[in-house]
Design a protein around this motif. Structure first.
Motif, PDB file in Angstrom:
ATOM      1  N   GLY A  17       5.253 -10.223   2.438  1.00  0.00           N
ATOM      2  CA  GLY A  17       6.028 -11.101   1.616  1.00  0.00           C
ATOM      3  C   GLY A  17       5.344 -12.111   0.716  1.00  0.00           C
ATOM      4  O   GLY A  17       5.395 -12.173  -0.464  1.00  0.00           O
ATOM      5  N   VAL A  18       4.157 -12.618   1.303  1.00  0.00           N
ATOM      6  CA  VAL A  18       3.295 -13.626   0.622  1.00  0.00           C
ATOM      7  C   VAL A  18       2.529 -12.707  -0.423  1.00  0.00           C
ATOM      8  O   VAL A  18       2.251 -13.261  -1.527  1.00  0.00           O
ATOM      9  CB  VAL A  18       2.349 -14.338   1.658  1.00  0.00           C
ATOM     10  N   TRP A  19       1.835 -11.773  -0.083  1.00  0.00           N
ATOM     11  CA  TRP A  19       0.885 -11.200  -0.814  1.00  0.00           C
ATOM     12  C   TRP A  19       1.603 -10.300  -2.083  1.00  0.00           C
ATOM     13  O   TRP A  19       0.999 -10.385  -3.359  1.00  0.00           O
ATOM     14  CB  TRP A  19      -0.072  -9.797  -0.081  1.00  0.00           C
ATOM     15  N   SER A  20       2.650  -9.639  -1.812  1.00  0.00           N
ATOM     16  CA  SER A  20       3.141  -8.889  -2.939  1.00  0.00           C
ATOM     17  C   SER A  20       4.312  -9.324  -3.697  1.00  0.00           C
ATOM     18  O   SER A  20       4.654  -9.145  -4.811  1.00  0.00           O
ATOM     19  CB  SER A  20       3.725  -7.479  -2.285  1.00  0.00           C
ATOM     20  N   ARG A  21       4.751 -10.167  -2.995  1.00  0.00           N
ATOM     21  CA  ARG A  21       6.299 -11.127  -3.708  1.00  0.00           C
ATOM     22  C   ARG A  21       7.270 -10.058  -3.925  1.00  0.00           C
ATOM     23  O   ARG A  21       7.949 -10.077  -4.966  1.00  0.00           O
ATOM     24  CB  ARG A  21       5.941 -11.991  -4.951  1.00  0.00           C
ATOM     25  N   GLU A  22       7.351  -8.936  -3.225  1.00  0.00           N
ATOM     26  CA  GLU A  22       8.322  -7.824  -3.559  1.00  0.00           C
ATOM     27  C   GLU A  22       9.438  -8.084  -2.538  1.00  0.00           C
ATOM     28  O   GLU A  22       9.226  -7.727  -1.284  1.00  0.00           O
ATOM     29  CB  GLU A  22       7.641  -6.618  -3.585  1.00  0.00           C
ATOM     30  N   PRO A  23      10.779  -8.291  -2.767  1.00  0.00           N
ATOM     31  CA  PRO A  23      11.576  -8.566  -1.928  1.00  0.00           C
ATOM     32  C   PRO A  23      12.303  -7.333  -0.958  1.00  0.00           C
ATOM     33  O   PRO A  23      12.522  -7.549   0.311  1.00  0.00           O
ATOM     34  CB  PRO A  23      12.806  -9.205  -2.727  1.00  0.00           C
ATOM     35  N   ILE A  24      12.266  -6.102  -1.443  1.00  0.00           N
ATOM     36  CA  ILE A  24      12.473  -5.041  -0.830  1.00  0.00           C
ATOM     37  C   ILE A  24      11.957  -4.759   0.380  1.00  0.00           C
ATOM     38  O   ILE A  24      12.436  -4.315   1.465  1.00  0.00           O
ATOM     39  CB  ILE A  24      12.862  -3.701  -1.903  1.00  0.00           C
ATOM     40  N   GLY A  25      10.613  -4.631   0.125  1.00  0.00           N
ATOM     41  CA  GLY A  25       9.802  -4.178   1.339  1.00  0.00           C
ATOM     42  C   GLY A  25       9.769  -5.092   2.392  1.00  0.00           C
ATOM     43  O   GLY A  25       9.634  -5.250   3.367  1.00  0.00           O
ATOM     44  N   THR A  61      12.317  -7.434   3.034  1.00  0.00           N
ATOM     45  CA  THR A  61      13.570  -7.139   3.766  1.00  0.00           C
ATOM     46  C   THR A  61      13.390  -6.054   4.786  1.00  0.00           C
ATOM     47  O   THR A  61      13.929  -6.266   5.747  1.00  0.00           O
ATOM     48  CB  THR A  61      14.691  -7.015   2.920  1.00  0.00           C
ATOM     49  N   ALA A  62      12.804  -4.938   4.311  1.00  0.00           N
ATOM     50  CA  ALA A  62      12.901  -3.699   5.219  1.00  0.00           C
ATOM     51  C   ALA A  62      12.132  -4.247   6.510  1.00  0.00           C
ATOM     52  O   ALA A  62      12.467  -3.748   7.520  1.00  0.00           O
ATOM     53  CB  ALA A  62      12.224  -2.747   4.336  1.00  0.00           C
ATOM     54  N   LEU A  63      10.863  -4.571   6.124  1.00  0.00           N
ATOM     55  CA  LEU A  63      10.046  -5.005   7.573  1.00  0.00           C
ATOM     56  C   LEU A  63      10.652  -6.001   8.202  1.00  0.00           C
ATOM     57  O   LEU A  63      10.556  -5.851   9.492  1.00  0.00           O
ATOM     58  CB  LEU A  63       8.731  -5.689   6.969  1.00  0.00           C
ATOM     59  N   ALA A  64      11.485  -6.943   7.625  1.00  0.00           N
ATOM     60  CA  ALA A  64      12.265  -8.054   8.593  1.00  0.00           C
ATOM     61  C   ALA A  64      13.351  -7.436   9.332  1.00  0.00           C
ATOM     62  O   ALA A  64      13.545  -7.791  10.623  1.00  0.00           O
ATOM     63  CB  ALA A  64      12.692  -9.135   7.595  1.00  0.00           C
TER      64      ALA A  64
END
Length: 133
Positions: free
Chosen positions: A23-31, A33-36
């Motif tokens: 999340g910090v590195w890519s700032r991409e919400p979908i991935g 969210t999937a990891l969370a």
């Protein structure tokens, strides 16, 4: 069950760390969210196994000094000649296709087939020629 709880909780911790880094590195919400959500699901399973492991006696898998013979014995009853699992898998596959392509008529038919095969598998040894008396 302690081994299983540890395994799922380690995967949960990994998913949490991966979600934060991703999340910090890519700032991409979908991935993220999937990891969370993966962390939440594995944490749920790991928590259940941990909860159950505290309330049951230690199994041979949980003991460090256990022998192979400690795990010997009856594991349960498995039907040797049942066709219901095949029907259940076929019904579940048809339901998956029906949901993927969203055919309401096929969803209804597959749902009925699923209910029939689940009931057949469940009541196989309570009625008919295989009834246990």
């Amino acid at each position: 069950m302690k081994v299983e709880a540890l395994m799922f909780n380690v995967i949960c911790a990994f998913c949490v760390v991966a979600a934060v880094v991703y999340g910090v590195w890519s700032r991409e919400p979908i991935g993220t969210t999937a990891l969370a959500l993966s962390a939440g699901l594995t944490g749920l399973v790991g928590g259940f196994f941990w909860f159950v492991s505290r309330r049951i006696d230690a199994r041979p898998e949980d003991l460090k000094d256990a022998e192979i013979a400690d795990g010997a014995g009856e594991l349960g009853f498995f039907s040797p000649g049942s066709y219901w699992p095949f029907g259940l898998a076929l019904s579940a596959g048809v339901m998956g296709v029906a949901l993927a392509f969203y055919y309401p008529w096929l969803i209804i038919l597959a749902g009925a087939a699923l209910l029939i095969t689940i009931a057949g598998l469940l009541f196989e040894y309570y009625s008919g020629q295989n009834a246990v008396h």
